[in-house]
Scaffold this motif. Structure first.
Motif, short mmCIF file in Angstrom:
data_model
loop_
_atom_site.label_atom_id
_atom_site.label_comp_id
_atom_site.label_asym_id
_atom_site.label_seq_id
_atom_site.Cartn_x
_atom_site.Cartn_y
_atom_site.Cartn_z
N PHE A 108 -5.17 -6.81 12.88
CA PHE A 108 -5.22 -5.37 12.57
C PHE A 108 -4.18 -4.99 11.45
CE2 PHE A 108 -7.77 -5.57 16.35
CZ PHE A 108 -8.69 -4.78 16.20
N ALA A 109 -4.37 -4.16 10.82
CA ALA A 109 -3.46 -4.01 9.74
C ALA A 109 -2.52 -2.85 10.31
CB ALA A 109 -4.16 -2.98 8.47
N VAL A 110 -3.04 -1.84 11.49
CA VAL A 110 -2.21 -0.72 12.08
C VAL A 110 -2.91 -0.33 13.14
CG1 VAL A 110 -3.30 1.01 10.48
CG2 VAL A 110 -1.12 1.43 11.61
N ILE A 111 -2.22 0.28 14.08
CA ILE A 111 -2.90 0.65 15.26
C ILE A 111 -2.35 2.30 15.62
CG2 ILE A 111 -3.11 0.39 18.02
CD1 ILE A 111 -1.85 -2.57 17.47
N LEU A 112 -3.54 3.01 15.91
CA LEU A 112 -3.17 4.45 16.36
C LEU A 112 -3.63 4.47 17.89
CD1 LEU A 112 -3.42 4.64 13.06
CD2 LEU A 112 -4.69 6.63 13.47
N VAL A 123 -1.54 6.01 7.16
CA VAL A 123 -2.43 4.65 7.60
C VAL A 123 -2.49 3.88 6.22
CG1 VAL A 123 -4.57 3.98 8.23
CG2 VAL A 123 -3.33 5.79 9.47
N SER A 124 -2.70 4.55 5.33
CA SER A 124 -3.09 3.64 3.78
C SER A 124 -1.87 2.91 3.30
CB SER A 124 -3.68 4.73 2.80
OG SER A 124 -2.42 5.54 2.36
N VAL A 125 -0.75 3.47 3.63
CA VAL A 125 0.40 2.62 3.39
C VAL A 125 0.26 1.31 3.99
CG1 VAL A 125 2.96 2.60 3.47
CG2 VAL A 125 1.92 4.65 2.80
N PHE A 126 0.22 1.28 5.47
CA PHE A 126 0.17 0.16 5.98
C PHE A 126 -0.91 -0.64 5.79
CE2 PHE A 126 3.07 2.69 8.62
CZ PHE A 126 4.06 2.12 8.68
N VAL A 127 -2.17 -0.26 5.47
CA VAL A 127 -3.33 -0.99 5.03
C VAL A 127 -3.11 -1.76 3.79
CG1 VAL A 127 -5.57 -0.84 4.06
CG2 VAL A 127 -5.12 0.47 6.42
N GLU A 128 -2.22 -1.10 2.84
CA GLU A 128 -1.81 -1.77 1.54
C GLU A 128 -0.89 -2.90 1.75
OE1 GLU A 128 -0.90 -0.43 -3.20
OE2 GLU A 128 -0.88 1.26 -1.29
N TYR A 163 -0.62 -4.48 4.27
CA TYR A 163 -1.46 -5.65 5.16
C TYR A 163 -2.12 -6.42 4.06
CZ TYR A 163 -5.08 -7.92 8.21
OH TYR A 163 -5.74 -8.79 8.75
N MET A 164 -2.83 -5.79 3.22
CA MET A 164 -3.40 -6.63 2.17
C MET A 164 -2.72 -7.39 1.19
SD MET A 164 -6.75 -5.81 2.41
CE MET A 164 -8.00 -4.65 2.78
N LYS A 165 -1.50 -6.55 0.97
CA LYS A 165 -0.32 -7.66 0.20
C LYS A 165 -0.04 -8.82 0.96
CE LYS A 165 -0.34 -4.83 -3.51
NZ LYS A 165 -1.56 -4.14 -3.17
N CYS A 173 -1.91 -10.61 3.09
CA CYS A 173 -3.08 -11.43 3.22
C CYS A 173 -3.08 -12.13 2.06
CB CYS A 173 -4.24 -10.52 3.36
SG CYS A 173 -4.46 -9.99 5.00
N GLN A 174 -2.66 -11.61 0.74
CA GLN A 174 -2.58 -12.00 -0.48
C GLN A 174 -1.53 -12.92 -0.66
OE1 GLN A 174 -2.62 -8.52 -2.90
NE2 GLN A 174 -4.09 -9.46 -4.29
N LEU A 175 -0.38 -12.86 0.13
CA LEU A 175 0.73 -13.88 0.02
C LEU A 175 0.23 -14.90 0.79
CD1 LEU A 175 3.67 -14.51 -0.67
CD2 LEU A 175 4.28 -13.08 1.32
N ARG A 176 -0.39 -14.82 1.89
CA ARG A 176 -0.66 -16.07 2.75
C ARG A 176 -1.74 -16.99 2.04
NH1 ARG A 176 -0.43 -12.22 7.16
NH2 ARG A 176 -2.72 -11.88 7.00
N GLU A 177 -2.60 -16.39 1.31
CA GLU A 177 -3.54 -17.07 0.44
C GLU A 177 -2.86 -17.76 -0.60
OE1 GLU A 177 -7.14 -16.30 -2.89
OE2 GLU A 177 -6.24 -14.89 -1.64
N GLN A 178 -1.76 -17.20 -1.34
CA GLN A 178 -1.05 -17.96 -2.38
C GLN A 178 -0.10 -19.06 -1.65
OE1 GLN A 178 -2.00 -16.93 -5.18
NE2 GLN A 178 -2.78 -15.33 -4.34
N ALA A 179 0.27 -18.94 -0.36
CA ALA A 179 1.12 -20.02 0.23
C ALA A 179 0.15 -21.28 0.58
CB ALA A 179 1.72 -19.39 1.55
N SER A 180 -1.03 -21.01 1.08
CA SER A 180 -2.02 -21.70 1.41
C SER A 180 -2.28 -22.71 0.16
CB SER A 180 -3.22 -21.33 2.06
OG SER A 180 -4.13 -22.13 2.23
N LEU A 181 -2.64 -21.92 -0.93
CA LEU A 181 -2.92 -22.84 -2.09
C LEU A 181 -1.86 -23.68 -2.61
CD1 LEU A 181 -4.65 -20.07 -4.20
CD2 LEU A 181 -5.77 -22.07 -3.64
N LEU A 182 -0.47 -23.30 -2.30
CA LEU A 182 0.64 -23.99 -2.77
C LEU A 182 0.57 -25.03 -1.90
CD1 LEU A 182 3.42 -24.38 -4.39
CD2 LEU A 182 4.35 -22.67 -2.71
#
Length: 226
Positions: A49-53, A119-124, A126-128, A130-139
């Motif tokens: 989850f990106a954030v919990i309310l 909430v939108s701040v924490f979602v954004e 979280y998305m960043k 996820c992108q970072l983990r993808e780049q690390a996996s490719l590396l």
């Protein structure tokens, strides 16, 4: 294709969950309901989850106890928690919320626009991540490929490195813009700190990627840094 982030809504009153869904539906993310602390902990066993309310006043396991369980688990300890409460017992009550690991504490009735923005701040963020983990996996895949075929296909390796560098640059640019926006708007300190942590991760990944460029050293030294 970027998957939607999941947002966990925890409240024992169905009408409150319905209201939260109405407020957050504009974010176009996946909203997951939980009507108790126990149900929330069960959902956290399998999903990210990106954030919990989290509502404070619930029968049985209340919000404070639920948050304590979340923060004790290695898998969930870093998920941002926003406490929602219909009552305000003063500074001590608020302090207990932050001590339990909340990044924010909002009293009802709250401003829908403010809640959606937080909430939108924490979602954004979280998305960043996820992108970072993808780049690390490719590396990592690139590093493994270099280890198995140290002498061949230099042209293909150079092409992949260039693609990795370009994709990382895009994430770096977005993260920098997000950090500037957070600082300019004087947003929650926790969100600013999370964004800074993300930028530090990006810096480390950039150093590792640069070290793979021809003439900058062996891949083994980079592997030891990860």
């Amino acid at each position: 294709m970027v998957q939607k982030a999941k947002i966990l809504l925890v409240d024992d009153r169905p009408e409150n969950l319905l209201a939260l869904e109405a407020i957050l539906s504009a974010l176009d993310q996946t909203l997951v309901r939980a009507s108790s602390g126990e149900e929330a902990l069960k959902a956290l066993l399998t999903d990210d989850f990106a954030v919990i309310l989290l509502d404070v006043q619930m029968p049985g396991m209340d919000g404070f106890e639920t948050a304590a369980h979340i923060k004790r688990r290695e898998r969930t300890r870093d998920i941002p928690i926003i406490f929602l409460t219909a009552i305000n017992h003063g500074p001590h009550h608020t302090f207990r919320g932050y001590a339990a690991g909340a990044v924010d504490y909002i009293s009802k009735p709250f401003d829908p626009w403010v809640l959606r923005a937080k909430v939108s701040v924490f979602v954004e963020l979280y998305m960043k991540n996820c992108q970072l983990r993808e780049q690390a996996s490719l590396l990592r895949l690139q590093l493994e490929g270099n280890g198995k075929d140290a002498g061949g296909e230099a042209k293909e390796s150079a092409g992949l490195l260039a693609e990795l560098s370009a994709r990382l640059a895009a994430v770096e640019e977005q993260a920098e813009a997000l950090t500037k926006q957070l600082n300019d708007e004087s947003t929650d300190a926790a969100a600013v700190a999370t964004a800074a942590h993300l930028e530090r991760k990006l810096t480390g990944l950039r150093r590792a990627l640069d070290a793979l460029e021809p003439g900058t050293g062996s891949t083994s030294s980079v592997s030891s840094q990860n």
